[in-house]
Design an enzyme around this catalytic site. Structure first.
Site, PDB file in Angstrom:
ATOM      1  N   LYS A 153       0.866  -1.191   0.000  1.00  0.00           N
ATOM      2  CA  LYS A 153       0.000   0.000   0.000  1.00  0.00           C
ATOM      3  C   LYS A 153       0.904   1.244   0.000  1.00  0.00           C
ATOM      4  CE  LYS A 153      -4.340   1.419   2.165  1.00  0.00           C
ATOM      5  NZ  LYS A 153      -5.148   1.587   0.965  1.00  0.00           N
TER       6      LYS A 153
HETATM    7  N1  PMP Z   1      -7.519  -2.343  -3.251  1.00  0.00           N
HETATM    8  C1  PMP Z   1      -7.038  -1.097  -3.129  1.00  0.00           C
HETATM    9  C2  PMP Z   1      -6.323  -0.479  -4.285  1.00  0.00           C
HETATM   10  C3  PMP Z   1      -7.212  -0.387  -1.927  1.00  0.00           C
HETATM   11  O1  PMP Z   1      -6.751   0.856  -1.795  1.00  0.00           O
HETATM   12  C4  PMP Z   1      -7.909  -1.006  -0.863  1.00  0.00           C
HETATM   13  C5  PMP Z   1      -8.118  -0.257   0.436  1.00  0.00           C
HETATM   14  N2  PMP Z   1      -7.045  -0.473   1.330  1.00  0.00           N
HETATM   15  C6  PMP Z   1      -8.385  -2.311  -1.042  1.00  0.00           C
HETATM   16  C7  PMP Z   1      -8.169  -2.950  -2.252  1.00  0.00           C
HETATM   17  C8  PMP Z   1      -9.095  -3.034   0.066  1.00  0.00           C
HETATM   18  O2  PMP Z   1      -8.197  -3.393   1.095  1.00  0.00           O
HETATM   19  P1  PMP Z   1      -8.673  -3.553   2.594  1.00  0.00           P
HETATM   20  O3  PMP Z   1      -9.851  -4.466   2.559  1.00  0.00           O
HETATM   21  O4  PMP Z   1      -7.509  -4.155   3.277  1.00  0.00           O
HETATM   22  O5  PMP Z   1      -9.022  -2.207   3.096  1.00  0.00           O
END
Ligand code: PMP
Length: 300
Positions: A153
């Site tokens: 991320k």
């Molecule tokens: N894909 C992207 C590109 C994101 O930014 C997010 C948000 N963090 C997610 C998927 C979903 O991840 P999570 O369920 O861990 O929040």
């Protein structure tokens, strides 16, 4: 909206008023997009703030940092404890928590030893709202995993998300669905994607997507309900006219999709597996003992 005169943030070991916290204009992160962050939610669980899957989010933060050669001196436990302290200091229960590891002053393209940690939080409604979403297949692809670690991320990755969202909004849609470099469905701008056909859920495998913590939670809930989930590559044509579809994400939670490129899904949202998962998700995140339950993500 994100802060007011009383808001307290954590910056490099200190608790400061958001108005007094300062960052450098020469931060490498600001110029080149090399920083890592998380998006975490806490919920009011019987009057107590409970952070949903805090450890999993902080393990992913440390994984993202390693991938980007960003040093982090904090452990998962310390980060979790500071997050609870942040909620206490700001009197927050239902909140979105944003940890950010950003780099010190450096205008070269070399890695930087000086790393800053900022933690802040605010009240934030369901990111994509409560109505069924009108989604378009984006003209932007997700970044090539051989160019950048897509499973981390990283702040800079979100230029791709902003472009896709801006395009979708400009064309009158609510959200974008991005494909990978081979033309298969990857994910939304800030959420993972599922669709449903004849009682089976389909979602893209890891490789071109952020390994979402909500994605895994939705898969666990489906497992508990005896519903098969297939991790497969599929083109957008297969999704159009399917029984239902939804996005998963910490900010978006479980968000039902009404249309893809104008074509409606067959079932009423309330008759879909996605709806059942969204109802169970709402209960689960507010359960007092939601630490380390269900499947754990492994970060190597
Ligand atoms: N894909 C992207 C590109 C994101 O930014 C997010 C948000 N963090 C997610 C998927 C979903 O991840 P999570 O369920 O861990 O929040």
């Amino acid at each position: 909206m994100y802060y007011n005169d009383n808001t307290i943030v954590f910056l490099d070991g200190q608790w400061l008023k958001a108005n007094d916290a300062k960052g450098s204009l020469f931060s490498q992160t600001l110029h080149y997009g090399s920083g890592v962050f998380e998006g975490i939610r806490s919920y009011d669980a019987n009057g107590e703030a409970m952070i949903f899957k805090a450890e999993e989010h902080y393990e992913r933060l440390l994984y993202s940092a390693r991938k980007m050669h960003i040093k982090c001196d904090y452990s998962v436990e310390e980060l979790t404890n500071h997050s609870y302290e942040l909620l206490r200091k700001n009197d927050l229960k239902n909140a979105y928590i944003r940890p950010l590891l950003y780099l010190g002053e450096n205008m070269t393209l070399h890695t930087v030893d000086k790393v800053h940690l900022m933690l802040c939080g605010w009240e934030w409604g369901k990111y994509l709202g409560d109505s069924l979403l009108n989604v378009m297949v984006s003209s932007y692809e997700r970044p090539n995993p051989k160019a950048v670690p897509v499973e981390a991320k990283v702040t800079g990755h979100y230029t791709n998300s902003i472009l896709a969202t801006t395009e979708a909004k400009a064309k009158g849609f609510d959200e974008a669905l991005l494909l990978d470099r081979n033309g298969s469905v990857a994910e939304g701008s800030g959420a993972n994607f599922f669709f449903e056909k004849e009682g089976v859920l389909y979602t893209p495998p890891l490789g071109n997507i952020l390994p979402g913590i909500t994605r895994l939670t939705a898969m666990d809930i489906a497992g508990e309900m005896g519903i098969e989930v297939r991790e497969e590559y599929f083109p957008p044509e297969v999704v159009k006219g399917a029984d239902g579809a939804f996005f998963t994400g910490t900010a978006a939670e479980i968000a039902g999709i009404g249309y893809l490129d104008g074509s409606p899904f067959k079932l009423d949202w309330k008759d879909t597996i996605g709806y059942k998962i969204s109802e169970r998700y709402k209960e689960l995140v507010r359960k007092p003992s939601n630490k380390r339950q269900l499947t754990e993500l492994k970060w190597n």
